[in-house]
Design a protein around this motif. Structure first.
Motif, short mmCIF file in Angstrom:
data_model
loop_
_atom_site.label_atom_id
_atom_site.label_comp_id
_atom_site.label_asym_id
_atom_site.label_seq_id
_atom_site.Cartn_x
_atom_site.Cartn_y
_atom_site.Cartn_z
N GLU A 216 54.20 35.54 36.19
CA GLU A 216 52.96 36.27 36.49
C GLU A 216 53.24 37.54 37.28
OE1 GLU A 216 48.80 34.54 37.53
OE2 GLU A 216 49.73 35.01 39.45
N VAL A 217 52.51 38.58 36.90
CA VAL A 217 52.61 39.87 37.58
C VAL A 217 51.24 40.21 38.16
CG1 VAL A 217 53.15 42.32 37.31
CG2 VAL A 217 54.35 40.62 35.90
N GLU A 218 51.22 40.67 39.40
CA GLU A 218 49.99 41.13 40.04
C GLU A 218 50.10 42.62 40.30
OE1 GLU A 218 49.36 38.83 43.55
OE2 GLU A 218 48.63 37.09 42.45
N VAL A 219 49.16 43.38 39.75
CA VAL A 219 49.23 44.84 39.84
C VAL A 219 48.02 45.36 40.61
CG1 VAL A 219 49.40 46.99 38.55
CG2 VAL A 219 50.35 44.88 37.59
N PRO A 220 48.22 46.03 41.74
CA PRO A 220 47.10 46.68 42.43
C PRO A 220 46.59 47.84 41.57
CG PRO A 220 49.02 46.46 43.86
CD PRO A 220 49.48 46.17 42.47
N VAL A 221 45.28 47.91 41.37
CA VAL A 221 44.71 48.95 40.51
C VAL A 221 43.57 49.65 41.25
CG1 VAL A 221 45.31 47.81 38.34
CG2 VAL A 221 43.12 47.30 39.44
N ALA A 222 43.24 50.82 40.75
CA ALA A 222 42.12 51.58 41.30
C ALA A 222 41.58 52.47 40.18
CB ALA A 222 42.56 52.43 42.49
N GLY A 223 40.31 52.81 40.28
CA GLY A 223 39.72 53.67 39.26
C GLY A 223 38.47 54.36 39.78
N THR A 224 37.89 55.14 38.91
CA THR A 224 36.73 55.94 39.31
C THR A 224 35.40 55.25 39.04
OG1 THR A 224 36.79 57.01 37.14
CG2 THR A 224 37.97 58.10 38.94
N LEU A 225 35.44 54.01 38.50
CA LEU A 225 34.20 53.35 38.15
C LEU A 225 34.30 51.84 38.34
CD1 LEU A 225 31.32 53.44 36.80
CD2 LEU A 225 32.51 53.07 34.61
N THR A 226 33.33 51.28 39.02
CA THR A 226 33.10 49.83 39.06
C THR A 226 31.65 49.62 38.68
OG1 THR A 226 34.73 49.52 40.83
CG2 THR A 226 33.12 47.75 40.50
#
Length: 301
Positions: A216-226
């Motif tokens: 399993e890989v856990e990747v911190p993510v971010a974006g301009t929309l939730t």
């Protein structure tokens, strides 16, 4: 005294106008009819009929009691008809269904056309909601439910898991590049669905999990929309705002048309179990059995 039979005899006496005619209708002697009426009046402690040598007429209470007898006998007849319908082989009547919005809109509702053609006498009432409605209190016959189930007396039939796809539009990928590894997602606009606070997928707006050959890989993510709308999230991705991780049921048509492109397909994304729930005592209803069999035919695990 058989109260139900006595009420039936009394109604016949009122409707035919005489004990002799009522006796013929009921298949008994005039004496037996008279005995039923006498026993009924003794039970009630009040006269139902005014009798003379030439005719009989209702007392005031007798008229009121006659109307009540009609109501009671009508309810009994309706109950027997309901029992006959339950044991009938023809599925019919109203069927109340609740299902998750995305699965309901994209998979269930399109299939209901086929179901209705098979069972034209079933009227469908469908509520699409993520709320875990109580089948007894809310009056639903059957529910399709996502996630782990709580212990209950309901029958739970496993369905195909609710799976996700990672994807983005060709325009976005041409502008920002195509991620080759999960860690590449940290350099992209990853658009998130706003899950409710009590949902166990609540943290997916900040952390995406997937499983590959190395675990399993856990990747911190971010974006301009939730956003709290699956369709809204899909539209944002189709219009090039970023990468989404959304239900297969919703994005499959866009993947087939080329509006979206699947990413990191060698990795397995999170999934949720899905079940069909119904009360065991309701399964004898032909309309419910027909729907359960139909859903299992389409989406059994």
């Amino acid at each position: 005294m058989d109260l139900f039979q006595a009420m039936t005899v009394y109604v016949k006496v009122v409707e035919t106008g005489s004990m002799t005619a009522a006796a013929q209708e009921c298949g008994m002697s005039t004496t037996m009819v008279s005995n039923h009426l006498r026993a009924l009046e003794q039970r009630l402690g009040v006269s139902l009929l005014k009798r003379t040598t030439r005719k009989q007429s209702l007392t005031e209470f007798g008229g009121q009691y006659y109307q009540r007898c009609l109501e009671v006998l009508g309810l009994v007849a309706d109950s027997e008809l309901l029992a006959e319908q339950i044991h009938s082989e023809t599925p019919k009547g109203n069927l109340r269904i609740t299902a998750p919005p995305v699965f309901g809109t994209e998979r269930l509702v399109p299939a209901l056309s086929e179901f209705s053609q098979r069972y034209p006498l079933i009227n469908l009432y469908v509520v699409l909601s993520n709320e875990r409605m109580d089948l007894v209190d809310s009056g639903f016959d059957v529910a399709i439910r996502l996630g782990e189930l709580e212990t209950s007396s309901l029958i739970a039939r496993p369905m195909q898991a609710y799976t996700l796809t990672l994807c983005a539009s060709p325009e976005y990928l041409a502008r920002r590049g195509t991620p080759q590894t999960p860690n590449d997602l940290q350099h992209h606009d990853c658009l998130a669905f706003a899950y409710p606070a009590n949902d166990n997928w609540r943290d997916t707006d900040k952390l995406w999990r997937m499983t590959g050959d190395d675990g399993e890989v856990e990747v911190p993510v971010a974006g301009t929309l939730t956003i709290n709308s699956s369709q809204g999230l899909r539209q944002a991705a189709v219009n090039g705002m970023g990468i989404i991780m959304l239900a297969d049921a919703l994005v499959q048509p866009d993947l087939e048309s080329g509006k979206l492109v699947a990413l990191l397909t060698t990795y397995q994304l999170p999934s949720r179990p899905m079940h069909l729930l119904y009360r065991q005592d309701r399964y004898r209803l032909p309309k419910l059995r027909a729907f359960v069999d139909f859903v299992m035919e389409k989406w059994a695990r």
